[in-house]
Scaffold this motif. Structure first.
Motif, short mmCIF file in Angstrom:
data_model
loop_
_atom_site.label_atom_id
_atom_site.label_comp_id
_atom_site.label_asym_id
_atom_site.label_seq_id
_atom_site.Cartn_x
_atom_site.Cartn_y
_atom_site.Cartn_z
N THR A 177 73.44 2.67 10.16
CA THR A 177 74.49 4.34 10.29
C THR A 177 74.27 4.54 10.93
N LEU A 178 72.31 5.24 10.76
CA LEU A 178 72.34 6.71 11.97
C LEU A 178 71.66 5.97 13.08
N GLN A 179 72.31 5.53 13.11
CA GLN A 179 71.40 4.39 14.53
C GLN A 179 72.65 4.26 15.09
N GLN A 180 74.17 4.04 14.57
CA GLN A 180 75.37 4.01 14.94
C GLN A 180 75.81 5.00 15.49
N GLU A 181 75.58 6.29 14.52
CA GLU A 181 76.05 7.11 14.33
C GLU A 181 75.92 8.07 15.90
N ALA A 182 74.49 7.94 16.05
CA ALA A 182 73.75 8.84 17.22
C ALA A 182 74.28 8.10 18.44
N ASN A 183 73.80 6.84 18.41
CA ASN A 183 74.77 6.66 19.64
C ASN A 183 76.29 6.72 19.88
N ARG A 184 76.72 6.77 18.94
CA ARG A 184 77.99 7.15 19.22
C ARG A 184 78.62 8.57 19.84
N LYS A 185 78.04 9.63 18.51
CA LYS A 185 78.11 11.16 19.01
C LYS A 185 77.03 12.03 19.78
N LEU A 186 75.84 11.40 19.89
CA LEU A 186 74.62 12.08 20.47
C LEU A 186 74.38 11.14 21.95
N GLY A 187 74.84 9.84 22.05
CA GLY A 187 74.25 8.91 23.38
C GLY A 187 72.95 8.26 23.09
N PHE A 188 72.76 8.83 21.72
CA PHE A 188 70.90 8.06 21.61
C PHE A 188 70.80 6.87 21.98
N THR A 189 69.69 6.23 22.61
CA THR A 189 69.29 4.71 21.93
C THR A 189 68.86 4.56 20.58
N SER A 190 69.11 2.43 20.11
CA SER A 190 68.40 2.85 19.13
C SER A 190 66.95 3.10 18.29
N LYS A 191 66.38 3.22 20.01
CA LYS A 191 65.12 3.28 19.97
C LYS A 191 64.45 4.98 20.12
N ARG A 192 65.78 5.53 20.82
CA ARG A 192 65.16 7.78 20.59
C ARG A 192 65.32 7.36 19.25
N THR A 193 66.65 7.26 18.38
CA THR A 193 66.69 7.64 17.41
C THR A 193 65.72 7.54 16.10
N MET A 194 65.19 6.77 16.53
CA MET A 194 63.97 6.14 15.50
C MET A 194 62.71 6.40 15.54
N GLN A 195 62.54 7.44 16.92
CA GLN A 195 61.55 7.95 17.85
C GLN A 195 61.94 8.97 16.66
N THR A 196 62.95 9.61 17.17
CA THR A 196 62.66 11.51 16.55
C THR A 196 63.07 11.33 15.44
N ALA A 197 63.91 10.28 14.31
CA ALA A 197 63.92 10.38 12.89
C ALA A 197 62.53 10.26 12.64
N GLN A 198 61.85 9.48 13.43
CA GLN A 198 60.33 9.12 12.91
C GLN A 198 59.29 10.97 12.72
N GLN A 199 59.35 11.08 14.21
CA GLN A 199 58.99 12.79 14.29
C GLN A 199 59.16 13.79 13.38
N LEU A 200 61.09 13.57 12.96
CA LEU A 200 61.31 14.90 11.71
C LEU A 200 61.37 14.04 10.07
N TYR A 201 60.55 12.44 10.43
CA TYR A 201 60.03 12.64 7.98
C TYR A 201 58.39 12.97 8.88
N GLU A 202 57.87 12.89 9.05
CA GLU A 202 55.96 12.84 9.55
C GLU A 202 56.17 14.44 9.71
N GLY A 203 56.51 15.42 9.90
CA GLY A 203 56.76 16.55 9.91
C GLY A 203 56.31 17.03 11.23
N VAL A 204 57.62 18.72 11.57
CA VAL A 204 57.35 19.61 12.67
C VAL A 204 56.73 21.03 12.29
N ASP A 205 55.88 21.75 12.72
CA ASP A 205 55.80 23.04 12.88
C ASP A 205 57.20 23.93 12.93
N ILE A 206 57.09 24.73 11.40
CA ILE A 206 59.00 25.30 10.90
C ILE A 206 58.08 26.61 10.49
#
Length: 826
Positions: free
Chosen positions: A268-297
């Motif tokens: 459902t994340l891939q579906q909504e990211a495609n519908r709302k953000l225009g992300f491909t499934s690959k782009r969605t999963m790559q970005t989600a991986q970055q958010l999961y692994e950690g970003v500098d806040i």
């Protein structure tokens, strides 16, 4: 001495985890899988109990060496790869490899898993280690073996029967079938005309519309008004009956509640990211991986979301408590249900022990962290945050009104309207925002009606007939394809991005706008597979196989008997279909007749792509061929378009040296010819429209590249030594030979080059099959002389040596004449 060595997949994950574990732990990345099946036939030994032959992945060999080195200084090895089959397999492969290298030396190996990269979760995982799960590893090995057996046996069949370079996959092929079958439905669809009739009415200066629901006392169906004449007749009839007003016959009022959707799964994340953000499934999963692994806040590395490969909609009790606190603070107590909401996954194989994709802390509001994130990260985090928070909020409440309006006694219209009374969870989406893309799927605008009273009359302003046509089923977008794959239980959500990328990479499908359109190659491959391997692209069969793999992961089935069952039916089918002819696989489509020659014009797929053909192989003259352009298709190209393709070759001008320049399409694609030289066109160059300036640019680019790669030139001979991808080679423009690996280029002489070129030419296969080879041997006989006759009496290995020696002698006789010219540089 470091006490603990922790291994994860990526350096980003390693950096975050290191911060939480402290100085007693060293954390290294494996950079994904450390080994895989050897990429050749026999990697899965079907004759020896499906034994798997693995090798270290080249790009990760240096990372394995770093792990081995670090392990020497450690007391314990902790494997902290992802909490799924792939993660389990990575840990197992690494442990097995380290044992093979005798690097463990009896040191304990511990497996830890966590679903979010936060200090609490990681420290809790360290307190509760376990062993590597053999069931999960076996399920992954079985999946890998099945994919290998299909790919290494079915793909070569496609190369021989359809076109080189094609591939078939256990899961990608059913996905391709979905897209191709939808395309066939669209082509077969016959649009049907129908009309609607709306009334535009008014009360108290407020206009509204109503749809015709009853005509002549009968319910209006979709095709009641089948053409313009019927619509116009109905309009005149109703206008006469209404007399300028409509009677409010009945009013129905009720409240409607709309509940929020479940938190995101991978699908459902891939579906909504495609519908709302225009992300491909690959782009969605790559970005989600970055958010999961950690970003500098603000100087601190933070994992912002939980593990993004999941089919569960469950939220932990700690997460629910966190979310409810945020809801109360941000939206007030009225937006908070008395009890937490619970959801049940639709997938029968959902792992409820996992969690849905959610923020690690709902208290990190999107607007607060956006400044620290890249644009894609900020958009996806906001999407996940809103969906998660909304899932635990109150329902939205609408007041709905439905009014029946009559024109006389036999004609009726219905007007509907709704008003949002309590936003509930829609407040999380800022539903009154102007940007429609900021709204959740199914959100709707308020559609208000004036305050209507039963029995009153409202002014009829006009009747609005409108023409419509029935529409074919829509082509699949990434969102709808992912949804359908999940509904059919084909593959798993974590594989969808790879499936889609493979279909596009193989040029089986192309994106037109947001929709997938199968190419000619894709349609033919699909037809071949459905005609000859229907069981293996059957949706139900694929789903059952996924069920079996899940059963292996739960320890309910053994993996090797599963492989044997599959292989024992699959292998005979492969052997049977090897006897098919290429014609049976890719039949030609007859387009028409060439008016100039009277010969048939047809289109079909060949070894080098789709083409059109004038004439047949049975004609006295050879058929003529022309490749289709990128935007043309075998099934839709017209006779006029096909004949236009035969305008090649095109003469487009002259070079300053007087050489004619022409464009043509050859066996290996479109090219520019100048004099006796050739330059391939680039992917975006159209041989039918390219002009001289672009041709000169390509010629100059090739000349510059050749000059840059040239290691040595022998003046006056046309021979040069080039730096190639796989080592240095010699060419004279028509022949080519490799420089022996043990020879220094600077010391190579022109005589050696001549000899090597002659050897390579003699060893190269000749055109014309057996006759061609015989003729070549006969022509070479005078040059070989006595050596050739002597070779006839010697074993095969010696014959080859004598033949090469004769060729060298033949070249050596010519060499002295060129010696003076080459002495300076040779």
């Amino acid at each position: 001495m470091t006490k603990n060595l922790v291994i994860v997949e990526s350096p980003a994950k390693a950096k975050t985890i290191k911060k939480y574990l402290g100085k007693d732990f060293e954390v290294l990345a494996s950079y994904g899988h450390v080994r895989d099946l050897v990429p050749k036939d026999g990697a899965v030994d079907v004759q020896n109990g499906f034994a798997m032959k693995y090798q270290v992945i080249d790009r990760n060999e240096k990372h394995v060496k770093a792990i081995v080195s670090a392990l020497k200084e450690a007391d314990e090895l902790w494997l902290a790869t992802d909490p799924d089959r792939e993660g389990e397999a990575i840990s197992w492969h690494l442990a097995e490899l380290l044992r093979e290298k005798n690097a463990l030396k009896g040191k304990p190996v511990k497996r830890v898993v966590f679903y979010e990269i936060t200090q609490r979760e990681i420290q809790e995982a360290i307190q509760n280690p376990r062993d590597i799960s053999e069931d999960l590893v076996n399920a992954q090995q079985a999946r890998r073996a099945l994919d290998y057996l299909v790919g290494f046996n079915l793909s070569p069949l496609l190369w021989r029967k359809v076109q080189p370079g094609l591939s078939a996959g256990r899961v990608q092929s059913p996905a391709l079938r979905l897209i191709c079958e939808r395309e066939l439905e669209i082509r077969a669809f016959k649009p049907q005309e129908y009309w609607s009739l709306d009334a535009r009415a008014e009360k108290s200066a407020q206009a509204f519309t109503a749809r015709l629901i009853e005509l002549d006392g009968k319910k209006v169906e979709q095709f009641t008004l089948g053409d313009a004449g019927a619509a116009e007749a109905a309009k005149n009839k109703i206008l006469a009956a209404a007399g300028g007003t409509l009677l409010v016959k009945a009013i129905e009022k009720k409240q409607r509640r709309r509940n929020p959707g479940a938190p995101f799964t991978t699908s459902t994340l891939q579906q909504e990211a495609n519908r709302k953000l225009g992300f491909t499934s690959k782009r969605t999963m790559q970005t989600a991986q970055q958010l999961y692994e950690g970003v500098d806040i603000a100087g601190e590395t933070v994992g912002l979301i939980t593990y993004m490969r999941t089919d569960s909609v469950t939220l932990s009790q700690d997460a629910i408590k966190d979310i409810r606190n945020v809801i109360q603070l941000q939206y007030g107590a009225g937006a908070l249900p008395s009890e937490p909401r619970t959801y049940k996954a639709k997938s029968k194989n959902a792992q409820e022990a996992h969690e849905a994709v959610r923020p690690t802390s709902a208290a990190r509001l999107p607007r607060q962290v956006a400044q620290f994130l890249k644009p894609d990260q900020a958009k996806l985090y906001e999407l996940i945050w809103k969906r998660t928070v909304a899932s635990q909020m109150e329902a939205a409440v609408f007041d709905t009104v439905s009014a029946e309006l009559r024109a006389g006694s036999e004609h009726a219209f219905r007007a509907t309207g709704s008003v949002l009374v309590e936003p509930g969870f829609l407040a999380a989406y800022d539903i009154r925002a102007q940007d429609p893309e900021d709204r959740d799927e199914g959100d709707e605008d308020d559609k208000r009606l004036p305050a209507l009273v039963q029995g009153e009359r409202v002014k009829l302003l006009e009747l609005l007939p409108e023409q419509h046509f029935t529409q074919p089923p829509p082509r699949y977008t990434e969102a709808s394809l992912v949804k359908t794959l999940e509904e059919f239980d084909i593959g798993r959500p974590s594989t969808y991005a790879t499936i889609i990328s493979t279909l596009q990479g193989r040029d089986y499908v192309r994106l037109e706008g947001k929709a997938f359109v199968p190419t000619d190659v894709g349609m033919i491959v699909n037809r071949f597979l459905t005609d000859h391997f229907e069981q293996y692209v059957d949706y139900e069969f694929t789903a059952h196989l996924e069920d079996d793999l899940d059963a292996v992961s739960r320890g309910e089935k053994q993996w090797k008997p599963l492989l044997a069952q599959f292989w024992n039916s699959f292998k005979p089918r492969i052997e049977e279909k090897m006897e098919l002819s290429r014609k049976e696989v890719s039949e030609a489509r007859v387009i028409g007749v060439d008016p100039a020659s009277g010969k048939p014009v047809s289109a079909r797929l060949g070894r080098f792509g789709p083409f059109v053909q004038i004439g047949t192989k049975d004609d006295e003259d050879k058929p003529r061929f022309a490749s289709l352009r990128a935007n043309q298709r075998i099934d839709t190209i017209t006779l006029e378009q096909a004949l236009a393709l035969f305008q090649l070759p095109r003469r487009i001008g002259q070079l300053p040296n007087g050489d004619e320049v022409e464009v043509n399409i050859g066996r290996f694609g479109p090219y520019v010819k100048h004099g006796k030289s050739f330059v391939s066109l680039k992917k975006d160059d159209d041989p039918y429209t390219i002009e001289l300036p672009r041709a000169i640019e390509l010629i100059e680019q090739k000349a510059a590249a050749l000059e840059a790669a040239t290691l040595k030139v022998f003046d006056g001979t046309g021979i040069r030594i080039i730096k190639g991808r796989f080592g240095a080679y010699i060419t004279d423009g028509s022949r080519r030979a490799n420089v022996p690996r043990n020879r220094d280029v600077d010391g190579v002489t022109v005589f050696e080059c001549e000899a090597w070129l002659a050897e390579a030419a003699a060893a190269a296969p000749k055109k014309g099959g057996k006759k061609g080879k015989a003729a070549a041997r006969k022509a070479a006989a005078p040059a070989a002389g006595k050596a050739e006759k002597a070779a006839a009496k010697k074993p095969a290995a010696k014959k080859a040596t004598v033949k090469k020696t004769a060729a060298k002698r033949a070249v050596a006789k010519k060499a002295p004449a060129k010696k003076a010219a080459t002495k300076k540089k040779g």
